[in-house]
Motif scaffolding. Structure first.
Motif, PDB file in Angstrom:
ATOM      1  N   LYS A 263      77.049  27.424  39.665  1.00 44.90           N
ATOM      2  CA  LYS A 263      77.389  27.819  41.055  1.00 44.90           C
ATOM      3  C   LYS A 263      77.151  29.319  41.251  1.00 44.90           C
ATOM      4  O   LYS A 263      77.465  30.135  40.404  1.00 44.90           O
ATOM      5  CB  LYS A 263      78.847  27.477  41.326  1.00 44.90           C
ATOM      6  N   THR A 264      76.571  29.649  42.401  1.00 45.30           N
ATOM      7  CA  THR A 264      76.347  31.068  42.702  1.00 45.30           C
ATOM      8  C   THR A 264      77.105  31.434  43.976  1.00 45.30           C
ATOM      9  O   THR A 264      77.393  30.567  44.803  1.00 45.30           O
ATOM     10  CB  THR A 264      74.849  31.351  42.910  1.00 45.30           C
ATOM     11  N   ALA A 265      77.398  32.725  44.120  1.00 45.10           N
ATOM     12  CA  ALA A 265      78.132  33.175  45.310  1.00 45.10           C
ATOM     13  C   ALA A 265      77.164  33.302  46.488  1.00 45.10           C
ATOM     14  O   ALA A 265      75.942  33.273  46.303  1.00 45.10           O
ATOM     15  CB  ALA A 265      78.770  34.524  45.007  1.00 45.10           C
ATOM     16  N   GLY A 266      77.691  33.440  47.694  1.00 44.66           N
ATOM     17  CA  GLY A 266      76.841  33.659  48.871  1.00 44.66           C
ATOM     18  C   GLY A 266      76.697  32.402  49.701  1.00 44.66           C
ATOM     19  O   GLY A 266      77.216  31.336  49.355  1.00 44.66           O
ATOM     20  N   ASN A 267      75.960  32.540  50.780  1.00 50.72           N
ATOM     21  CA  ASN A 267      75.858  31.449  51.753  1.00 50.72           C
ATOM     22  C   ASN A 267      74.709  30.499  51.503  1.00 50.72           C
ATOM     23  O   ASN A 267      74.467  29.599  52.286  1.00 50.72           O
ATOM     24  CB  ASN A 267      75.681  32.034  53.161  1.00 50.72           C
ATOM     25  N   PHE A 268      73.990  30.754  50.444  1.00 51.30           N
ATOM     26  CA  PHE A 268      72.777  29.950  50.234  1.00 51.30           C
ATOM     27  C   PHE A 268      72.847  29.082  48.986  1.00 51.30           C
ATOM     28  O   PHE A 268      73.633  29.345  48.079  1.00 51.30           O
ATOM     29  CB  PHE A 268      71.564  30.875  50.137  1.00 51.30           C
ATOM     30  N   LEU A 269      72.020  28.074  48.987  1.00 50.69           N
ATOM     31  CA  LEU A 269      71.906  27.181  47.831  1.00 50.69           C
ATOM     32  C   LEU A 269      70.435  27.128  47.448  1.00 50.69           C
ATOM     33  O   LEU A 269      69.588  26.859  48.301  1.00 50.69           O
ATOM     34  CB  LEU A 269      72.403  25.778  48.235  1.00 50.69           C
ATOM     35  N   MET A 270      70.154  27.441  46.236  1.00 51.22           N
ATOM     36  CA  MET A 270      68.748  27.482  45.810  1.00 51.22           C
ATOM     37  C   MET A 270      68.387  26.195  45.085  1.00 51.22           C
ATOM     38  O   MET A 270      69.125  25.748  44.207  1.00 51.22           O
ATOM     39  CB  MET A 270      68.558  28.679  44.889  1.00 51.22           C
ATOM     40  N   GLU A 271      67.257  25.613  45.460  1.00 51.28           N
ATOM     41  CA  GLU A 271      66.779  24.389  44.793  1.00 51.28           C
ATOM     42  C   GLU A 271      65.389  24.632  44.221  1.00 51.28           C
ATOM     43  O   GLU A 271      64.636  25.447  44.743  1.00 51.28           O
ATOM     44  CB  GLU A 271      66.645  23.256  45.816  1.00 51.28           C
ATOM     45  N   PHE A 272      65.049  23.879  43.171  1.00 53.06           N
ATOM     46  CA  PHE A 272      63.678  23.949  42.672  1.00 53.06           C
ATOM     47  C   PHE A 272      62.764  23.196  43.629  1.00 53.06           C
ATOM     48  O   PHE A 272      63.162  22.159  44.183  1.00 53.06           O
ATOM     49  CB  PHE A 272      63.565  23.292  41.291  1.00 53.06           C
ATOM     50  N   GLN A 273      61.568  23.707  43.798  1.00 51.85           N
ATOM     51  CA  GLN A 273      60.537  22.940  44.489  1.00 51.85           C
ATOM     52  C   GLN A 273      60.083  21.873  43.502  1.00 51.85           C
ATOM     53  O   GLN A 273      59.742  22.203  42.364  1.00 51.85           O
ATOM     54  CB  GLN A 273      59.346  23.840  44.828  1.00 51.85           C
ATOM     55  N   VAL A 274      60.139  20.618  43.890  1.00 50.53           N
ATOM     56  CA  VAL A 274      59.729  19.559  42.957  1.00 50.53           C
ATOM     57  C   VAL A 274      58.761  18.597  43.623  1.00 50.53           C
ATOM     58  O   VAL A 274      58.655  18.560  44.853  1.00 50.53           O
ATOM     59  CB  VAL A 274      60.961  18.750  42.444  1.00 50.53           C
ATOM     60  N   LYS A 275      58.094  17.807  42.826  1.00 51.41           N
ATOM     61  CA  LYS A 275      57.252  16.737  43.371  1.00 51.41           C
ATOM     62  C   LYS A 275      58.091  15.480  43.479  1.00 51.41           C
ATOM     63  O   LYS A 275      58.899  15.194  42.585  1.00 51.41           O
ATOM     64  CB  LYS A 275      56.088  16.473  42.410  1.00 51.41           C
ATOM     65  N   ASN A 276      57.894  14.724  44.552  1.00 53.76           N
ATOM     66  CA  ASN A 276      58.648  13.473  44.696  1.00 53.76           C
ATOM     67  C   ASN A 276      57.755  12.289  44.377  1.00 53.76           C
ATOM     68  O   ASN A 276      56.553  12.322  44.647  1.00 53.76           O
ATOM     69  CB  ASN A 276      59.144  13.312  46.137  1.00 53.76           C
TER      70      ASN A 276
END
Ligand code: CTP
Ligand code: MG
Length: 552
Positions: A263-276
């Motif tokens: 978990k990171t602080a701040g208003n954002f959530l970072m995701e990996f770019q992935v192939k579906n």
């Protein structure tokens, strides 16, 4: 295996023990991290003790603890192909330049190999830094920095004269001749069951080699998925493995998800770019396909790579030449790991469980009820579940008199065969989760519910004829044990007896011959005999709720 006081099978019935000492180990053996201290004596103990629970007095470890420890050990370990003539002392001195060695062993498999476990992981890096990639005059090499090395003598003619005698650890199951000899010399059937277990169970060295092989495969898979884990499962870790059994492993990508979930602080959530891809199955197939290619092209010692991606559970099958293991690699097979843990717990509850499973497995193998080739036959996994179910369905606890203790030794094996010789496979399924027979949800000849994926039948592959063969052989074997009585023939007689008599192909031949000659099959006689046995055991038992139904 040492047997304390009374024989392995001559102690209290399983259920009696379950109440007292057995329930505590169950809680302890389940994986809940951080509650049990590691046992410092483990290092010195051979497989078949602390880990396998074959010695009742040894502390038993939780499955997850064993996995974690073994995995960590394997990461500090290297595999070295050695020249046949080598001085062990000089070899160890040479390797010690890279750091202290915790332990090592040698084994033979088309050449001499050494498995060396350093005390620190850094020593492996140091060894790799001091190793060069060979150059070939006619062929090209693919440079790959693995933990599988080739050791050469700088000056072979000088060093050959100094060779010391190297003791090699055995990685192979005993020959049939040795098995029959051991069984013949045993004191009782109880003793025979123990001997078989002792001869066939995985050794400490073989277990180490299995974890090391997974760790080497993990290094290769890590080229694509740096944080992946390759975990062994099935009989390599569930304490029911026989020397020579395959090595089931799965690529665990779950840890990658966990690492990125900090978990990171701040208003954002970072995701990996992935192939579906459209489904989990397709994702699995794609991942296994590239790992299969990697093993094939870059994996030192990995040969005969087959990608079996259209199976219900897609897999990559290959041989690891140096260890001699036939490997099956799947992905994210956590349910199978749970089944392995469940069997590990059952195996640790009472030493008789493993002894009985090993004997039944050897009996099934001797009569080709099981095979190393996939097909319509009963698998060892199904057989183990069958034995566990039988042990769950034994008569409720009774405190045996001293006289009846000895009889109990013969009873488990004989009753196992009686039970399944008369089990209503046509209408009932085997349910380990609830420990009872249930109506079959479909028409599969043999239905054993998967304890973790309850809508699945783990023995869906088994055909009616293979099941019938199992039933016939079980009856025949019950009959043989009944006929033989409890006395072994004199030591001078070369007659196989007890368990040895059950492993002879002649039981099956006898059945076939009777059928050919149009004789009333022996199992007709057996059936009648079982009926009379039933009434006997009913009289002997304080509680007769064991259900006997007519055979299919
Ligand atoms: N498995 C399963 N369902 C099946 C078959 C297998 O869940 N229908 C899982 C079990 O955990 C099993 C493991 O896959 O232990 C490996 O299967 P297999 O190699 O067939 O059995 P082992 O128990 O490893 O026995 P063997 O010594 O014959 O390899
Ligand atoms: Mg297996």
């Amino acid at each position: 295996m040492a047997v304390h006081g009374v024989g392995l099978l001559t102690r209290l019935p399983l259920c009696v023990q379950r109440r007292s000492r057995v329930q505590r180990p169950i809680l302890r053996l389940f994986s809940c991290p951080g509650t049990v201290a590691a046992d410092p004596r483990r290092e010195e103990q051979p497989s078949g003790s602390a880990e396998t629970g074959s010695e009742d007095k040894t502390p038993k470890k939780r499955f997850s603890e064993v996995q974690k420890e073994r995995r960590e050990q394997a990461q500090r370990t290297v595999l070295i192909h050695c020249p046949n003539k080598i001085s062990e002392k000089k070899f160890l001195k040479y390797l010690s330049q890279h750091g202290p060695i915790n332990n090592h062993f040698f084994y033979e498999s088309y050449g001499l190999y050494a498995v060396v476990e350093f005390c620190q992981k850094e020593s492996v890096d140091s060894l790799q830094n001091g190793t060069h990639t060979p150059s070939m005059s006619t062929e090209a090499v693919i440079p790959f920095r693995s933990r599988y090395f080739n050791l050469k003598l700088k000056n072979p003619s000088n060093q050959a004269s100094e060779q010391s005698c190297i003791q090699c650890s055995n990685q192979l199951p005993p020959s049939s001749k040795k098995v029959f000899e051991l069984l013949r010399c045993a004191e009782s059937i109880d003793d025979q069951l123990n001997s078989l277990l002792k001869e066939f169970q995985l050794t400490e060295e073989n277990t180490k080699l299995r974890y090391l092989t997974c760790s080497l495969v993990e290094d290769i898979a890590a080229a694509y998925f740096p944080d992946c884990t390759v975990r062994p499962f099935g009989s390599s870790v569930n304490t029911f493995g026989k020397l020579g059994c395959d090595l089931d492993m799965f690529l665990d990508l779950d840890e990658i998800g966990k690492l990125s979930a900090v978990k990171t602080a701040g208003n954002f959530l970072m995701e990996f770019q992935v192939k579906n891809v459209p489904s989990e199955r397709i994702a699995t197939q794609k991942i296994l396909s590239v790992i299969g290619e990697c093993l094939d092209h870059f994996g030192p010692g990995c040969v005969g790579v087959q990608k079996i991606l259209n199976a219900r559970c897609p897999l990559v099958r290959f041989s690891h030449q140096a260890s001699g293991f036939q490997c099956d690699l799947t992905t994210n097979n956590r349910i199978a790991l749970k089944s392995s843990e469940l069997l590990y717990i059952y195996g640790a509850l009472d030493s008789r469980v493993r002894a009985l499973v090993f004997s039944v497995r050897c009996w099934a193998r001797a009569h080709s009820l099981t095979s190393s080739i996939p097909g319509a036959w009963i698998t060892n996994f199904s057989l183990t579940m069958i034995v566990i179910f039988f042990l769950q369905r034994r008569s409720p606890p009774i405190l045996p008199t001293l006289d009846s203790l000895k009889n109990l030794a013969e009873l488990l094996l004989k009753e196992f065969f009686e039970y399944f010789g008369n089990f209503a496979f046509n209408k009932n399924s085997i349910n380990i989760r609830q420990g009872k027979e249930q109506n079959k949800p479909d028409s599969s000849p043999l239905y054993i519910q998967n304890p973790f994926e309850t809508s699945l039948n783990i023995s869906k592959n088994v055909s009616q004829s293979q099941l019938q063969k199992f039933v016939d052989l079980a009856r025949e074997s019950a009959w043989i044990l009944q006929q033989e009585g409890k006395d072994r023939p004199s030591a001078s007689s070369n007659q196989p007896w007890g368990l040895a008599a059950l492993l002879l192909p002649s039981i099956a031949n006898g059945m076939a011959l009777a059928k050919k000659k149009g004789k009333k099959p022996a199992n007709e006689t057996v059936k009648n005999l079982l009926e009379s046995l039933k009434s006997n055991s009913a009289e002997n038992s304080t509680n007769t709720n064991r259900k006997r139904t007519t055979s299919p």
